[in-house]
Structure formats: C-alpha cells, structure tokens
Design an enzyme around this catalytic site. Structure first.
Site, PDB file in Angstrom:
ATOM      1  N   GLY A   1     -12.734  -4.910   6.323  1.00 41.28           N
ATOM      2  CA  GLY A   1     -11.668  -5.528   5.557  1.00 41.28           C
ATOM      3  C   GLY A   1     -12.168  -6.590   4.604  1.00 41.28           C
ATOM      4  O   GLY A   1     -11.355  -7.314   4.007  1.00 41.28           O
ATOM      5  N   ASP A   2     -13.474  -6.696   4.447  1.00 43.47           N
ATOM      6  CA  ASP A   2     -14.053  -7.661   3.508  1.00 43.47           C
ATOM      7  C   ASP A   2     -15.390  -7.101   3.045  1.00 43.47           C
ATOM      8  O   ASP A   2     -15.656  -5.912   3.220  1.00 43.47           O
ATOM      9  CB  ASP A   2     -14.187  -9.041   4.154  1.00 43.47           C
ATOM     10  CG  ASP A   2     -14.021 -10.179   3.149  1.00 43.47           C
ATOM     11  OD1 ASP A   2     -14.559 -10.051   2.026  1.00 43.47           O
ATOM     12  OD2 ASP A   2     -13.377 -11.193   3.468  1.00 43.47           O
ATOM     13  N   ASP A   3     -16.242  -7.942   2.456  1.00 42.90           N
ATOM     14  CA  ASP A   3     -17.505  -7.457   1.915  1.00 42.90           C
ATOM     15  C   ASP A   3     -18.355  -6.802   3.003  1.00 42.90           C
ATOM     16  O   ASP A   3     -18.462  -7.313   4.119  1.00 42.90           O
ATOM     17  CB  ASP A   3     -18.282  -8.620   1.301  1.00 42.90           C
ATOM     18  CG  ASP A   3     -17.489  -9.339   0.215  1.00 42.90           C
ATOM     19  OD1 ASP A   3     -16.874  -8.652  -0.616  1.00 42.90           O
ATOM     20  OD2 ASP A   3     -17.484 -10.589   0.217  1.00 42.90           O
TER      21      ASP A   3
END
Length: 489
Positions: free
Chosen positions: A268-270
């Site tokens: 859900g992120d980098d």
C-alpha cells in the site's frame, strides 16, 4: 459491431482483468520458486542447507524453550528466552534458532549477534494484536518523533535488534504475518498513541542478511535496516492490500553498502523507499544512505512508487543503482520526494532496464513534499538534487510520461534520460511531460521530453546516460552453504 466495441464489452474487460491477474500470480510463483532454488536446498530426514553470510556451530529449536505452534499460545517469552540462551555462543561459532512448522503467536523479541533465525517451510510467526505485547521505544534520533506523526515514541518492531554484528534472518520461505488489519483501522481512526510497529528493524548493526521469507500484512513498514552497514536483503515476498496505509516494502534508512535483490512486493506504499532522516533531525544526525544496489525487483503498488527516494532524506542519499525492475499497476516507477526544510541531497542516482506496465507517471520528482515532523524545520534548508540518470526502459499504458517539479530558486540539475520508450494510455493526458525548475539532457526518448531536458550535451549521449560498471563493496560479500536439522526436537 466494431473490433473496438468488442474489446470493451464487459465480458472482454473481465477476461483482460483475469488475464492480468494470472500473469501476476505466475510472476509470484516463479519468484518463490527462484528464491527457493537460490536460497536453500532441502535434504532427506529434515536436514536443510541454505546460503548465508555466516554458518553457526550451535542449533536449537524454539520448541525446546516451550514455544507452541497452535496459533493461540503467546510465545514471546519462549522466543526471547531462546535468543538470550543462544547469545552465549556468540564467541563460540555462533548459534541458530530454528522455527519448525506451526503457527507461533508472539509479541516483539530482540535478536543477538552472531545469530541466525531460521523459519522452516510452513512455519508462521503471527504478530500479536495486543498492544501490550509491543514495548514503546524512543523515536529515531534522525526523525525526532514517530513517523505516524504521533507524539512520543513508537512501538518496537516484531523482530528487533540494535548494535548487533553478523545477524541472519532467513528460512525456507517461512512466513511472518503482521496481522496488520487492526493496526490499519486504528491508525485511520487516529486511535493510536504511538507510531505503528514494523515487522523487522535492525539498528546500528553490521553484516546483516534478511532473505527467503514471506512477509504478510505488516502494521506499517516491513523491513527497516537503519544506521547499519553491509546489509543484504534477498528473495523476499512482501504482501499487503494495496489500500493498506504505509505498508512500505523495504526501507534502507541511513545505511551504507546495501543490496536488495530478487524481491516481489505488493504493498500500500512504496515498494522500496530509500531514506535518511527527517528535516532538522536528519540534518543534525547527518548519516546518509549510500552505496545501495537494487536488482530484480517486481513491484505492484497502485498508489505509490516502485522505488522512492525520500521523502525523509535529510541525511542525504547518494550512489543508488537500480536495474532489472518490473513495475505493474504502480503509480510511478521512480519517484524523488523532497521539499524545503529537508536540506541535504539526492545525487548520483542510476537506473536502467526497467519494464513498467500501467503507470500514472513513469518518472516523478517533486520538490513540494510538505510533510514535516514539527514547526522547527529550517525554511532555508534547500535540498540538492543532481546527477539523476535513467536509461534503457520500456513503459506501457502510462497516463503521463513524467511529472518533474523542482523548487523555485533550487533547480534539480543533471537529469539524464536516454533510450526510453513510453507508450501512453488511450486516456492519457494531452501533455505527456510536465517540467518545472529542472534541467538536463535526453536522447532517444519517446514521446519527446520537455524542452528543459534537451539542453547541451544530448547529442553526445550515444552510449546513453551514465551507469557505473564497477561493483560496490556489498557485491564482494560472500555467502556459505550452511545447514540445520529440522523435524522433532
């Protein structure tokens, strides 16, 4: 009915979605199989061989210390007692703790030096959902406060260590399950007093290997080596819902001589976020991330980047080399995130051989990332962004080619892009490149880049933008074939 109409029917759209999902699953299976081949070999009688930077003279199973793999019994004390006991062998050939098949509920525990934690196939560490199982520790000195913008400290990571030497966390693709849903819900509601825990964090450590594991549903970041050197992260499968908050995959933070290879990340992120401290705290701590190699990374993250540099980069980031990266349904391939108050630098960045499918931007640089730990940041602390090199890339179905936004009065310089083909989506933006306060050169780029990237020197890019051919020190770190005994203890 036209062929275009046929392609856009609900049935065909569903088929295309299923086909894309099948490709992703095939990639995941291939990654796990390849990781297995590279990382370990199973022999008869429960005997295992695996590759590691160090082998150990002493072995024990966590079940010898009372651990029960029923998914219900809390095993925090068993794990910590086992590590503490095995720590006595640090000067006598080191030790390894084996986690046999089962589901072991546990809170946080600390590792020791000259030590290996080995998770057998079908061994699962289940992170406790009871906040009392997670001691609260001080914020990182280079951040000044918890990263979740929470006042005070942060919950310690599930597997934690500080001031260690020669540590291996590996296995036969055993699983660490952070059971993060409860943490994500509390974070979104603002119901947490402290910053969420990570799955693995090693601080102030040297000679670290984290390999051949599956990490699932971390409460926040998954793997966070910080203030450390000679770090190998290899053969990890990291999975979290793409809507989960801040579930970064691998975050090397103020580290020197690090290698990230053969990892598959859905988050859900980098997928990989390179960091080095936050505003005035990172500037004062002054420990950069440097000599970082990223190879054979596969990333899916619809709302973030395959590789991000920053936004917390106030100790500096330099000499990062990334190659053979596949990004699928990811917001951007490479993103540089910084802003006024960060100070320091992002320089000598080299990327090549990227394949990207379905992107919002292939490249994104932003100098207006405004998140600050507090109001004490220096408004005159301007970052230096220079010598950024991208080459030999193919992009399909991109909404825009690039969004490159420097800082007024602080131009991002030395940007070089060569041999890059970007296929735009049917509903792409009319202007494929946005460029402000940047300067550089380009060659063999389609669609043609903005005028700020066609400066002097582009005609001399016959060999493409720079990519260092000499190896970094981490590539000279050798591995050995080690063994451990499974089965009953």
């Amino acid at each position: 009915m036209s062929s275009t109409t046929l392609l856009s029917t609900p049935q065909n759209l569903a088929f295309r979605a299923i086909f894309a999902l099948s490709i992703v699953l095939l990639l995941l299976r291939a990654h796990v199989a390849e990781s297995s081949r590279r990382g370990f070999r199973r022999r008869s009688g429960g005997f295992f061989e695996y590759s590691a930077i160090s082998c150990r003279a002493h072995t024990a199973s966590v079940t010898e210390f009372g651990a029960v793999g029923d998914g219900v019994t809390l095993n925090t004390q068993a794990f910590q007692t086992a590590v503490d006991h095995l720590g006595q062998f640090g000067s006598d050939g080191g030790s390894q703790l084996v986690v046999p098949p089962g589901r072991y509920l546990t809170g946080s525990f600390n590792l020791t030096s000259h030590f290996t934690l080995y998770l057998q196939r079908d061994a699962v560490l289940l992170a406790s959902q009871d906040e009392d199982s997670w001691p609260v520790i001080e914020p990182l000195p280079s951040y000044g406060r918890g990263r979740d913008n929470a006042q005070g400290g942060r919950y310690i990571s599930l597997i934690y260590g500080t001031n260690l030497t020669d540590v291996v966390i590996t296995g036969d693709n055993g699983t660490i399950d952070g059971q993060g849903a409860q943490w994500w819900q509390k974070f979104k509601k603002g119901a947490l007093k402290y910053t969420r825990p990570y799955l693995i964090e090693l601080m102030y450590s040297d000679s670290v290997q984290i390999s051949n594991l599956t990490l699932v549903d971390s409460p926040s970041w998954n793997v966070h080596p910080t203030y450390s050197s000679n770090v190998i992260v290899q053969g990890l499968t990291i999975l979290a819902p793409v809507t989960s908050p801040n579930t970064d995959g691998i975050n090397p933070d103020s580290c020197t001589n690090t290698k990230i290879e053969d990892c598959y990340i859905v988050s859900g992120d980098d997928c990989v976020a390179v960091k080095s401290g936050w505003d005035e705290y990172g500037i004062a701590f002054a420990m950069p991330t440097r000599q970082l190699v990223i190879r054979r990374l596969t990333c899916i993250s619809p709302f973030s980047a395959a590789i991000a540099l920053g936004s917390e980069m106030s100790g500096g980031i330099e000499d990062v080399r990334a190659e053979d990266v596949t990004a699928i349904n990811t917001e951007s391939g490479i993103r540089i995130k910084t802003g006024i108050g960060r100070g320091a630098f992002v320089k000598d960045i080299y990327a090549r051989k990227f394949t990207m499918h379905t992107m919002k931007w292939a490249f994104w640089m932003t100098g207006n990332y405004g998140s600050h730990p507090d109001n004490g940041y220096d408004p005159n602390a301007y970052p230096v962004i220079e010598n950024i090199n991208y080459r030999d890339m193919v992009v399909e179905n991109a909404t825009m080619a690039a969004r490159l936004e420097g800082i007024a009065g602080d131009t991002f310089k030395g940007i070089c892009i060569s041999n890059v083909t970007i296929g735009l989506a049917k509903k792409a933006k009319k202007v494929p490149w946005t460029c402000v306060d940047v300067e550089g050169v380009s060659s063999g780029v389609s669609p043609p880049p903005c005028g700020l990237l066609t400066g002097e020197g582009s005609e001399s890019l016959d060999q493409g933008c720079a990519f260092p051919e000499e190896s970094v020190p981490i590539d000279s770190v050798g591995v050995q074939t080690c063994s451990c005994q499974g089965g009953h203890w």
